[in-house]
Design a protein around this motif. Sequence first.
Motif, short mmCIF file in Angstrom:
data_model
loop_
_atom_site.label_atom_id
_atom_site.label_comp_id
_atom_site.label_asym_id
_atom_site.label_seq_id
_atom_site.Cartn_x
_atom_site.Cartn_y
_atom_site.Cartn_z
N THR A 42 41.48 36.95 65.10
CA THR A 42 42.44 37.93 65.02
C THR A 42 42.09 39.01 64.15
O THR A 42 41.38 38.82 63.01
CB THR A 42 43.67 37.35 65.01
N LEU A 44 44.32 39.55 61.87
CA LEU A 44 44.90 39.27 60.63
C LEU A 44 44.31 38.29 60.11
O LEU A 44 45.01 37.29 58.92
CB LEU A 44 46.32 39.20 60.81
N LEU A 45 43.22 37.65 60.32
CA LEU A 45 42.49 36.40 59.75
C LEU A 45 41.78 36.90 58.58
O LEU A 45 41.02 37.61 58.45
CB LEU A 45 41.43 35.85 60.88
N PRO A 46 42.12 36.19 57.41
CA PRO A 46 41.49 36.44 56.36
C PRO A 46 40.06 36.08 56.20
O PRO A 46 39.80 34.90 56.95
CB PRO A 46 42.30 35.65 55.22
N ALA A 150 49.84 33.49 54.77
CA ALA A 150 49.23 32.79 55.65
C ALA A 150 50.48 32.40 56.93
O ALA A 150 49.78 32.14 58.11
CB ALA A 150 49.05 31.30 55.08
N ALA A 153 49.36 35.23 59.03
CA ALA A 153 48.36 34.99 59.95
C ALA A 153 48.25 33.97 61.01
O ALA A 153 47.66 34.05 61.94
CB ALA A 153 47.17 34.88 58.66
N THR A 157 47.40 33.82 64.82
CA THR A 157 46.34 32.67 65.41
C THR A 157 47.01 31.99 66.72
O THR A 157 46.35 31.77 67.61
CB THR A 157 45.78 31.57 64.35
N ALA A 171 49.05 44.59 64.72
CA ALA A 171 48.48 43.92 63.47
C ALA A 171 48.86 44.84 62.20
O ALA A 171 49.15 44.36 61.30
CB ALA A 171 46.99 43.86 63.54
N ILE A 206 41.99 39.77 54.12
CA ILE A 206 42.34 40.30 55.46
C ILE A 206 41.59 41.66 55.68
O ILE A 206 40.91 41.87 56.83
CB ILE A 206 43.82 40.47 55.77
N THR A 210 38.62 42.29 58.61
CA THR A 210 38.96 43.06 60.19
C THR A 210 37.94 44.15 60.02
O THR A 210 37.50 44.96 59.26
CB THR A 210 40.66 43.58 59.90
#
Length: 246
Positions: A42, A44-46, A150, A153, A157, A171, A206, A210
């Motif tokens: 996504t 927003l995934l670090p 988290a 995020a 997910t 997002a 993040i 991205t």
Amino acid sequence: MTDTWRSGALVCAAVLQVLAGFVGGAGLWGESVGTVANSYPTLLLPAGAAFTIWSLIYAGFGALAIRQVVQRRRDVHRRTGWWLVAAGVLNATWILLFTNRLFLLAQLVIVGLLICLVCAALRLQPANGWADRLLLHIPVMVYLGWVAVATVAGAATTAAAFGAAPGITAAIVALALTGVGAALAVLRLPAVIGFAAAVCWALAWIAANTPTTWVQVTALAAIAAVALTAVIRIERRPNRSTIAWG
């Protein structure tokens, strides 16, 4: 006897977290956390390097637990101890649920983890010297800051796992709200720097991960808002060290 049970439970929770983290990282029960997360990418995934903060969190939590055994009768440990026990158990539970792709349950658990950490943070008392700051306040606040981001995020997910990954607009809104929420928390929480640093760390990774420019810009703006709010709060108070570190 209650103090002994609480301090013992906290040590067990600290050990349980580390064991669950090892199991989840290696994929010994289900898949690894990284494999599952990367299965549903996504905006927003670090980036993977962000998760090295868990080493700091586990070390701080372990030191906190050991110190509470030694000082089990202190009021601050009585006020925060069971909330931290619950946090440790919930974190381990989240790992096992997430690595087995039980996303809805995992998301409910991480929200519970966030609530427990907020309750523990708000029950902290002014530190009795730097030992309290290093071995209680900073570990709790760093843990809280990381889990706050988290949770967002993880929600992305979870949505992606059900075919509803957030688009660019969603997002951007999520990051903006995260920044505002974290900045407001900085105004209320008893120790600013640990929380703000962990939030900014998560948001920075993040932004690094991205591919979308506007999501990057929003993440960086959220970092600026949190950092600026922290500086303003610290600088405007006469007891700067207490506000900054607890």
